[in-house]
Design a protein around this motif. Structure first.
Motif, PDB file in Angstrom:
ATOM      1  N   ILE A   1      43.207  63.912 -63.544  1.00 43.17           N
ATOM      2  CA  ILE A   1      41.846  63.743 -63.011  1.00 43.17           C
ATOM      3  C   ILE A   1      41.021  65.001 -63.277  1.00 43.17           C
ATOM      4  O   ILE A   1      39.855  64.924 -63.678  1.00 43.17           O
ATOM      5  CB  ILE A   1      41.891  63.386 -61.510  1.00 43.17           C
ATOM      6  N   PHE A   2      41.633  66.178 -63.081  1.00 39.77           N
ATOM      7  CA  PHE A   2      40.938  67.438 -63.400  1.00 39.77           C
ATOM      8  C   PHE A   2      40.463  67.430 -64.849  1.00 39.77           C
ATOM      9  O   PHE A   2      39.311  67.705 -65.143  1.00 39.77           O
ATOM     10  CB  PHE A   2      41.873  68.645 -63.220  1.00 39.77           C
ATOM     11  N   ALA A   3      41.403  67.149 -65.733  1.00 39.66           N
ATOM     12  CA  ALA A   3      41.088  67.177 -67.161  1.00 39.66           C
ATOM     13  C   ALA A   3      40.012  66.151 -67.511  1.00 39.66           C
ATOM     14  O   ALA A   3      39.113  66.427 -68.311  1.00 39.66           O
ATOM     15  CB  ALA A   3      42.355  66.941 -67.981  1.00 39.66           C
ATOM     16  N   ALA A   4      40.099  64.981 -66.907  1.00 40.43           N
ATOM     17  CA  ALA A   4      39.096  63.942 -67.186  1.00 40.43           C
ATOM     18  C   ALA A   4      37.707  64.413 -66.776  1.00 40.43           C
ATOM     19  O   ALA A   4      36.730  64.222 -67.506  1.00 40.43           O
ATOM     20  CB  ALA A   4      39.462  62.645 -66.468  1.00 40.43           C
ATOM     21  N   THR A   5      37.601  65.029 -65.631  1.00 39.90           N
ATOM     22  CA  THR A   5      36.271  65.487 -65.191  1.00 39.90           C
ATOM     23  C   THR A   5      35.771  66.643 -66.042  1.00 39.90           C
ATOM     24  O   THR A   5      34.568  66.786 -66.247  1.00 39.90           O
ATOM     25  CB  THR A   5      36.284  65.891 -63.697  1.00 39.90           C
ATOM     26  N   LEU A   6      36.692  67.445 -66.569  1.00 34.74           N
ATOM     27  CA  LEU A   6      36.277  68.540 -67.448  1.00 34.74           C
ATOM     28  C   LEU A   6      35.708  68.027 -68.764  1.00 34.74           C
ATOM     29  O   LEU A   6      34.841  68.649 -69.358  1.00 34.74           O
ATOM     30  CB  LEU A   6      37.445  69.477 -67.734  1.00 34.74           C
ATOM     31  N   HIS A   7      36.215  66.889 -69.226  1.00 38.43           N
ATOM     32  CA  HIS A   7      35.768  66.330 -70.509  1.00 38.43           C
ATOM     33  C   HIS A   7      34.583  65.388 -70.369  1.00 38.43           C
ATOM     34  O   HIS A   7      34.076  64.894 -71.372  1.00 38.43           O
ATOM     35  CB  HIS A   7      36.923  65.597 -71.202  1.00 38.43           C
ATOM     36  N   ALA A   8      34.145  65.143 -69.142  1.00 40.86           N
ATOM     37  CA  ALA A   8      33.056  64.177 -68.929  1.00 40.86           C
ATOM     38  C   ALA A   8      31.734  64.733 -69.454  1.00 40.86           C
ATOM     39  O   ALA A   8      31.343  65.842 -69.115  1.00 40.86           O
ATOM     40  CB  ALA A   8      32.927  63.855 -67.449  1.00 40.86           C
ATOM     41  N   PRO A   9      31.031  63.980 -70.295  1.00 42.11           N
ATOM     42  CA  PRO A   9      29.738  64.440 -70.814  1.00 42.11           C
ATOM     43  C   PRO A   9      28.599  64.142 -69.836  1.00 42.11           C
ATOM     44  O   PRO A   9      28.721  63.315 -68.941  1.00 42.11           O
ATOM     45  CB  PRO A   9      29.572  63.606 -72.086  1.00 42.11           C
ATOM     46  N   GLY A  10      27.482  64.834 -69.997  1.00 41.66           N
ATOM     47  CA  GLY A  10      26.268  64.531 -69.230  1.00 41.66           C
ATOM     48  C   GLY A  10      26.301  65.011 -67.798  1.00 41.66           C
ATOM     49  O   GLY A  10      27.169  65.763 -67.386  1.00 41.66           O
ATOM     50  N   SER A  11      25.339  64.542 -67.022  1.00 41.97           N
ATOM     51  CA  SER A  11      25.173  65.031 -65.657  1.00 41.97           C
ATOM     52  C   SER A  11      26.328  64.610 -64.753  1.00 41.97           C
ATOM     53  O   SER A  11      26.708  65.336 -63.854  1.00 41.97           O
ATOM     54  CB  SER A  11      23.855  64.540 -65.069  1.00 41.97           C
ATOM     55  N   ALA A  12      26.914  63.436 -64.983  1.00 43.38           N
ATOM     56  CA  ALA A  12      28.060  63.027 -64.179  1.00 43.38           C
ATOM     57  C   ALA A  12      29.200  64.008 -64.390  1.00 43.38           C
ATOM     58  O   ALA A  12      29.895  64.389 -63.461  1.00 43.38           O
ATOM     59  CB  ALA A  12      28.496  61.609 -64.540  1.00 43.38           C
ATOM     60  N   GLY A  13      29.373  64.440 -65.634  1.00 43.99           N
ATOM     61  CA  GLY A  13      30.411  65.407 -65.935  1.00 43.99           C
ATOM     62  C   GLY A  13      30.139  66.751 -65.299  1.00 43.99           C
ATOM     63  O   GLY A  13      31.041  67.407 -64.811  1.00 43.99           O
ATOM     64  N   THR A  14      28.891  67.169 -65.287  1.00 41.69           N
ATOM     65  CA  THR A  14      28.546  68.455 -64.696  1.00 41.69           C
ATOM     66  C   THR A  14      28.873  68.464 -63.212  1.00 41.69           C
ATOM     67  O   THR A  14      29.477  69.407 -62.710  1.00 41.69           O
ATOM     68  CB  THR A  14      27.048  68.759 -64.911  1.00 41.69           C
ATOM     69  N   ARG A  15      28.492  67.397 -62.497  1.00 39.17           N
ATOM     70  CA  ARG A  15      28.804  67.332 -61.064  1.00 39.17           C
ATOM     71  C   ARG A  15      30.314  67.256 -60.857  1.00 39.17           C
ATOM     72  O   ARG A  15      30.859  67.883 -59.964  1.00 39.17           O
ATOM     73  CB  ARG A  15      28.107  66.139 -60.426  1.00 39.17           C
ATOM     74  N   ALA A  16      30.992  66.510 -61.682  1.00 38.75           N
ATOM     75  CA  ALA A  16      32.440  66.404 -61.561  1.00 38.75           C
ATOM     76  C   ALA A  16      33.095  67.749 -61.860  1.00 38.75           C
ATOM     77  O   ALA A  16      34.034  68.154 -61.188  1.00 38.75           O
ATOM     78  CB  ALA A  16      32.975  65.333 -62.514  1.00 38.75           C
ATOM     79  N   GLN A  17      32.570  68.454 -62.873  1.00 33.90           N
ATOM     80  CA  GLN A  17      33.132  69.752 -63.218  1.00 33.90           C
ATOM     81  C   GLN A  17      32.952  70.757 -62.091  1.00 33.90           C
ATOM     82  O   GLN A  17      33.819  71.589 -61.849  1.00 33.90           O
ATOM     83  CB  GLN A  17      32.495  70.276 -64.496  1.00 33.90           C
ATOM     84  N   GLN A  18      31.837  70.685 -61.372  1.00 33.24           N
ATOM     85  CA  GLN A  18      31.631  71.595 -60.245  1.00 33.24           C
ATOM     86  C   GLN A  18      32.751  71.415 -59.233  1.00 33.24           C
ATOM     87  O   GLN A  18      33.313  72.390 -58.735  1.00 33.24           O
ATOM     88  CB  GLN A  18      30.282  71.336 -59.578  1.00 33.24           C
TER      89      GLN A  18
END
Length: 172
Positions: A143-160
């Motif tokens: 799940i960590f890795a998936a959120t790190l690879h997420a593009p766009g604003s959804a990815g940015t919030r997930a990466q935070q």
């Protein structure tokens, strides 16, 4: 494992180290209405004065107003900035706690459906396969890795959320 040091006590220590003996004398004078005369006579450092104020309940992480008032009286703007930084950090810590809780909920509820979450975050199947190959038996890491690879604003919030959780758990 080392015990965590209270950030407010760290702040008080850094403030006390930054004060001169004449400023300590001035602080003691400013505290005459709050601290008994005998206690003030025994105080030899700003650290001791802060300890007395903490013990009496006049000073604390949740109510640093007295510290602000004392530092303003001394015109120590550099130390006031440290207090401002501490107070801003306390708000950030609460936000980090919220993100950590949100990520825990995601991890608890996503489980083996993490691939579906990754697709919702618009991660390609090849990246999903690479993540699964890299972390074959660790759903949280997947799940960590998936959120790190997420593009766009959804990815940015997930990466935070990921960075907050990683920073507090020490994961790699």
């Amino acid at each position: 494992m080392a015990a965590a040091v209270d950030p407010f006590l760290e702040l008080l220590h850094s403030v006390s180290v930054g004060l001169t003996s004449s400023e300590l004398t001035e602080l003691k004078f400013l505290c005459t209405g709050r601290v008994g005369k005998r206690k003030l006579e025994r105080v030899q450092s700003a650290h001791e004065l802060f300890s007395v104020l903490l013990e009496q309940g006049d000073l604390g992480a949740d109510y640093p107003e007295l510290l602000r008032e004392l530092l303003a009286s001394l015109r120590r703007h550099d130390l006031l900035r440290r207090l401002d930084d501490f107070e801003a950090g306390a708000g950030a810590a609460a936000a980090e706690e919220d993100l950590r809780a949100a990520f825990d909920v995601i991890c608890d509820n996503v489980g083996k459906d993490w691939r579906r979450l990754a697709r919702q975050l618009k991660i390609s199947d090849s990246k999903i396969d690479a993540i699964e190959e890299r972390y074959p038996r660790n759903l949280t890491e997947q799940i960590f890795a998936a959120t790190l690879h997420a593009p766009g604003s959804a990815g940015t919030r997930a990466q935070q959320a990921v960075f907050v959780v990683r920073g507090t758990t020490g994961s790699n």
